[in-house]
Design an enzyme around this catalytic site. Structure first.
Site, PDB file in Angstrom:
ATOM      1  N   TYR A  43     -12.914 -49.726 -66.984  1.00 45.76           N
ATOM      2  CA  TYR A  43     -12.979 -50.340 -68.315  1.00 45.76           C
ATOM      3  C   TYR A  43     -13.203 -49.249 -69.372  1.00 45.76           C
ATOM      4  O   TYR A  43     -12.484 -49.171 -70.372  1.00 45.76           O
ATOM      5  CB  TYR A  43     -14.121 -51.359 -68.346  1.00 45.76           C
ATOM      6  CG  TYR A  43     -14.285 -52.064 -69.674  1.00 45.76           C
ATOM      7  CD1 TYR A  43     -13.716 -53.311 -69.894  1.00 45.76           C
ATOM      8  CD2 TYR A  43     -15.006 -51.482 -70.720  1.00 45.76           C
ATOM      9  CE1 TYR A  43     -13.866 -53.967 -71.111  1.00 45.76           C
ATOM     10  CE2 TYR A  43     -15.158 -52.116 -71.929  1.00 45.76           C
ATOM     11  CZ  TYR A  43     -14.594 -53.355 -72.124  1.00 45.76           C
ATOM     12  OH  TYR A  43     -14.737 -53.985 -73.340  1.00 45.76           O
ATOM     13  N   ASP A  78     -11.050 -56.312 -78.423  1.00 44.74           N
ATOM     14  CA  ASP A  78     -12.289 -56.345 -79.225  1.00 44.74           C
ATOM     15  C   ASP A  78     -12.879 -54.973 -79.494  1.00 44.74           C
ATOM     16  O   ASP A  78     -13.720 -54.833 -80.374  1.00 44.74           O
ATOM     17  CB  ASP A  78     -13.335 -57.311 -78.628  1.00 44.74           C
ATOM     18  CG  ASP A  78     -13.885 -56.887 -77.279  1.00 44.74           C
ATOM     19  OD1 ASP A  78     -13.275 -56.017 -76.622  1.00 44.74           O
ATOM     20  OD2 ASP A  78     -14.926 -57.436 -76.874  1.00 44.74           O
ATOM     21  N   ASP A 101     -18.080 -60.957 -75.727  1.00 44.69           N
ATOM     22  CA  ASP A 101     -18.857 -61.796 -74.807  1.00 44.69           C
ATOM     23  C   ASP A 101     -20.172 -62.244 -75.424  1.00 44.69           C
ATOM     24  O   ASP A 101     -20.543 -63.422 -75.364  1.00 44.69           O
ATOM     25  CB  ASP A 101     -19.142 -61.037 -73.499  1.00 44.69           C
ATOM     26  CG  ASP A 101     -17.876 -60.511 -72.858  1.00 44.69           C
ATOM     27  OD1 ASP A 101     -16.777 -60.898 -73.296  1.00 44.69           O
ATOM     28  OD2 ASP A 101     -17.980 -59.703 -71.911  1.00 44.69           O
ATOM     29  N   LEU A 105     -17.250 -64.074 -66.002  1.00 48.32           N
ATOM     30  CA  LEU A 105     -17.464 -65.092 -67.045  1.00 48.32           C
ATOM     31  C   LEU A 105     -18.722 -64.765 -67.866  1.00 48.32           C
ATOM     32  O   LEU A 105     -19.340 -65.635 -68.459  1.00 48.32           O
ATOM     33  CB  LEU A 105     -17.549 -66.493 -66.413  1.00 48.32           C
ATOM     34  CG  LEU A 105     -16.270 -66.931 -65.662  1.00 48.32           C
ATOM     35  CD1 LEU A 105     -16.477 -68.268 -64.959  1.00 48.32           C
ATOM     36  CD2 LEU A 105     -15.069 -67.016 -66.607  1.00 48.32           C
ATOM     37  N   SER A 106     -19.069 -63.490 -67.857  1.00 45.28           N
ATOM     38  CA  SER A 106     -20.096 -62.942 -68.760  1.00 45.28           C
ATOM     39  C   SER A 106     -21.533 -63.334 -68.459  1.00 45.28           C
ATOM     40  O   SER A 106     -22.290 -63.731 -69.355  1.00 45.28           O
ATOM     41  CB  SER A 106     -19.783 -63.310 -70.219  1.00 45.28           C
ATOM     42  OG  SER A 106     -18.644 -62.679 -70.619  1.00 45.28           O
ATOM     43  N   SER A 107     -21.923 -63.196 -67.198  1.00 44.89           N
ATOM     44  CA  SER A 107     -23.322 -63.467 -66.898  1.00 44.89           C
ATOM     45  C   SER A 107     -24.226 -62.432 -67.565  1.00 44.89           C
ATOM     46  O   SER A 107     -25.313 -62.782 -68.049  1.00 44.89           O
ATOM     47  CB  SER A 107     -23.560 -63.503 -65.391  1.00 44.89           C
ATOM     48  OG  SER A 107     -23.105 -62.320 -64.811  1.00 44.89           O
ATOM     49  N   HIS A 151      -8.967 -57.355 -74.285  1.00 37.89           N
ATOM     50  CA  HIS A 151      -9.080 -55.905 -74.514  1.00 37.89           C
ATOM     51  C   HIS A 151      -8.632 -55.545 -75.928  1.00 37.89           C
ATOM     52  O   HIS A 151      -8.032 -54.491 -76.151  1.00 37.89           O
ATOM     53  CB  HIS A 151      -8.296 -55.114 -73.459  1.00 37.89           C
ATOM     54  CG  HIS A 151      -8.950 -55.185 -72.108  1.00 37.89           C
ATOM     55  ND1 HIS A 151     -10.014 -54.397 -71.764  1.00 37.89           N
ATOM     56  CD2 HIS A 151      -8.707 -55.981 -71.045  1.00 37.89           C
ATOM     57  CE1 HIS A 151     -10.390 -54.692 -70.531  1.00 37.89           C
ATOM     58  NE2 HIS A 151      -9.619 -55.660 -70.074  1.00 37.89           N
ATOM     59  N   GLU A 178     -26.052 -53.201 -73.989  1.00 41.37           N
ATOM     60  CA  GLU A 178     -25.104 -53.022 -72.872  1.00 41.37           C
ATOM     61  C   GLU A 178     -24.436 -51.639 -72.963  1.00 41.37           C
ATOM     62  O   GLU A 178     -24.277 -50.940 -71.971  1.00 41.37           O
ATOM     63  CB  GLU A 178     -24.049 -54.134 -72.911  1.00 41.37           C
ATOM     64  CG  GLU A 178     -23.014 -54.015 -71.831  1.00 41.37           C
ATOM     65  CD  GLU A 178     -22.926 -55.208 -70.894  1.00 41.37           C
ATOM     66  OE1 GLU A 178     -23.540 -56.244 -71.158  1.00 41.37           O
ATOM     67  OE2 GLU A 178     -22.226 -55.068 -69.882  1.00 41.37           O
TER      68      GLU A 178
END
Ligand code: GLA
Length: 392
Positions: free
Chosen positions: A227, A39, A177, A130-132, A37, A165
């Site tokens: 988030y 970035d 990510d 894990l950032s799919s 947290h 995103e």
């Protein structure tokens, strides 16, 4: 990998009834070792790409139609859309990610000349953090870039993924990510300054320890809104600080300056969030120095502190990931353990001495099951190469 390249090709033929393929690609997921947290607060992160990720097979079309098929979806449903209809919708389900990337290409002036058929297969465990989604975004960007011959760097592809995103899928994530997925390098983690996007590869070839990811198998609801709320709280804290001292991001502060000015942050919750962002950024910097000096013990201690800060100040951990971290800390040979990624469930990452890995998996697994009723999953991982073409 779950499917061989030959199987992926065959699945493509089955799904779209055509054999002319333009390329087969892979983009990895990531695990962040430290710097959580930070970035979107102008701080440092230290992620690496994994060997698990998302595979894609692409072929362009003569018209403007888009067809998508995922082997991960029951019934391998085909979603059909058009380049003229790049708007997010609930019915579009997972295809909102590739569509968002296409929308971003267009928005940034890269006119996509024709539609395409895309088959996807991912082996990142669902909901593991894990950032799919980042891997799917980077994968889409890379496939489109190559298939239509756009000149775009891997770093720009990461930024396109993040933009899509943020603006198409409504998650205000930072760059970590997508950057890790696009830029990963074998046996290295990426020490990235998210303020300037300058980065350095740091070798993570631990001679007597392994990186172990533990999947709590829980994902709490409202992850996205929580988030985004954290991000807003940090922005409020930054504004308050800017009234009393000169700074552009929370990453500009070290612990001393934060302590000096922190009372300017009016809301105590925002103050806690900012404290985490500032201290975590400093921890990431110190951890990479420790790694360079081969001081893995120090690296591990900083990981533990990171977890405590995410638990108490940032409040993005949860009961299950706290249990996993505490169980890990109690095992001799565990150098460090912390929640990794966005939080509210997902995974922990631990550095475990080679001799203790079996015991770690057995004991943490057993005790976690006893305490939560959930069967954790363990992955002993290595830092891997970023997104790339596999064939054709
Ligand atoms: C998610 C976001 C990243 C980063 C992490 C927390 O993974 O996508 O940008 O903010 O959470 O470090």
């Amino acid at each position: 990998m779950g499917h061989t390249v030959e199987e992926l090709k065959q699945e493509f033929v089955n799904a779209f009834d055509r054999t002319d393929i333009d390329g087969i690609y892979f983009a990895p997921g990531r695990v962040n070792l430290i710097g959580e947290h930070t970035d979107y607060n102008g701080g440092h992160v230290f992620p690496c790409a994994l060997t698990i990720g998302t595979y894609g097979v692409i072929a362009k079309r003569d018209d403007r139609i888009l067809r998508f098929c995922s082997l991960n979806m029951k019934g391998k449903k085909i979603y059909e859309s058009s380049l003229d209809d790049l708007v997010p919708s609930e019915e579009a389900n997972w295809t909102n990610y590739p569509k968002g990337v296409m929308w971003t290409f267009e928005k940034q002036g890269y006119t996509i000349p024709s539609g395409m058929d895309i088959l996807i297969y991912g082996n990142i465990p669902a909901g593991s953090g894990l950032s799919s989604s980042a891997s799917l975004e980077v994968l889409t960007g890379l496939m489109i870039r190559d298939t239509f011959g756009f000149e775009i760097s891997m770093q720009e592809l990461a930024l396109i993924g993040q933009y899509s995103e943020n603006h198409f899928n409504g998650m205000n994530c930072g760059i970590m990510d997508q950057f890790a997925s696009a830029m990963g390098q074998k046996d290295c983690a990426i020490f990235l300054d998210t303020n300037t996007l300058s980065y350095e590869y740091a070798p993570v070839k631990l001679s007597n320890a392994k990186i172990v990811i533990t999947n709590s198998k829980v994902k709490h609801s409202l992850v996205e809104s929580s988030y985004n709320k954290r991000r807003e709280e940090c922005e409020t804290a930054l504004k308050d600080l800017q009234a009393v001292t000169d700074l552009k991001t929370l990453g500009d502060l070290d612990e001393g300056r934060f302590e000096q000015f922190k009372e300017a942050i009016k809301d105590p919750v925002c103050r806690k969030r900012a404290k985490h962002a500032v201290y975590e950024n400093q921890r990431a910097i110190k951890a990479v120095s420790a790694l360079k000096e081969n001081d893995i013990k120090k690296f591990g201690e900083l990981m533990n502190q990171s977890h405590v800060s995410l638990r108490d100040d940032y409040e993005t951990s949860c009961a299950e990931t706290d249990i996993l971290a505490e169980l890990a800390w109690a095992i001799p040979g565990v150098l460090g353990s912390r929640i990794t990624g966005g939080g509210f469930g997902g995974c922990t990452v631990s550095i475990v001495e080679n001799d203790s890995v079996d015991r770690f998996i057995q004991e943490v697994g057993k005790n976690y099951k006893e305490k939560t009723g959930v069967e954790a999953e363990f992955y002993v991982v290595e830092c891997a190469q970023g997104a790339h073409k596999i064939e054709c």
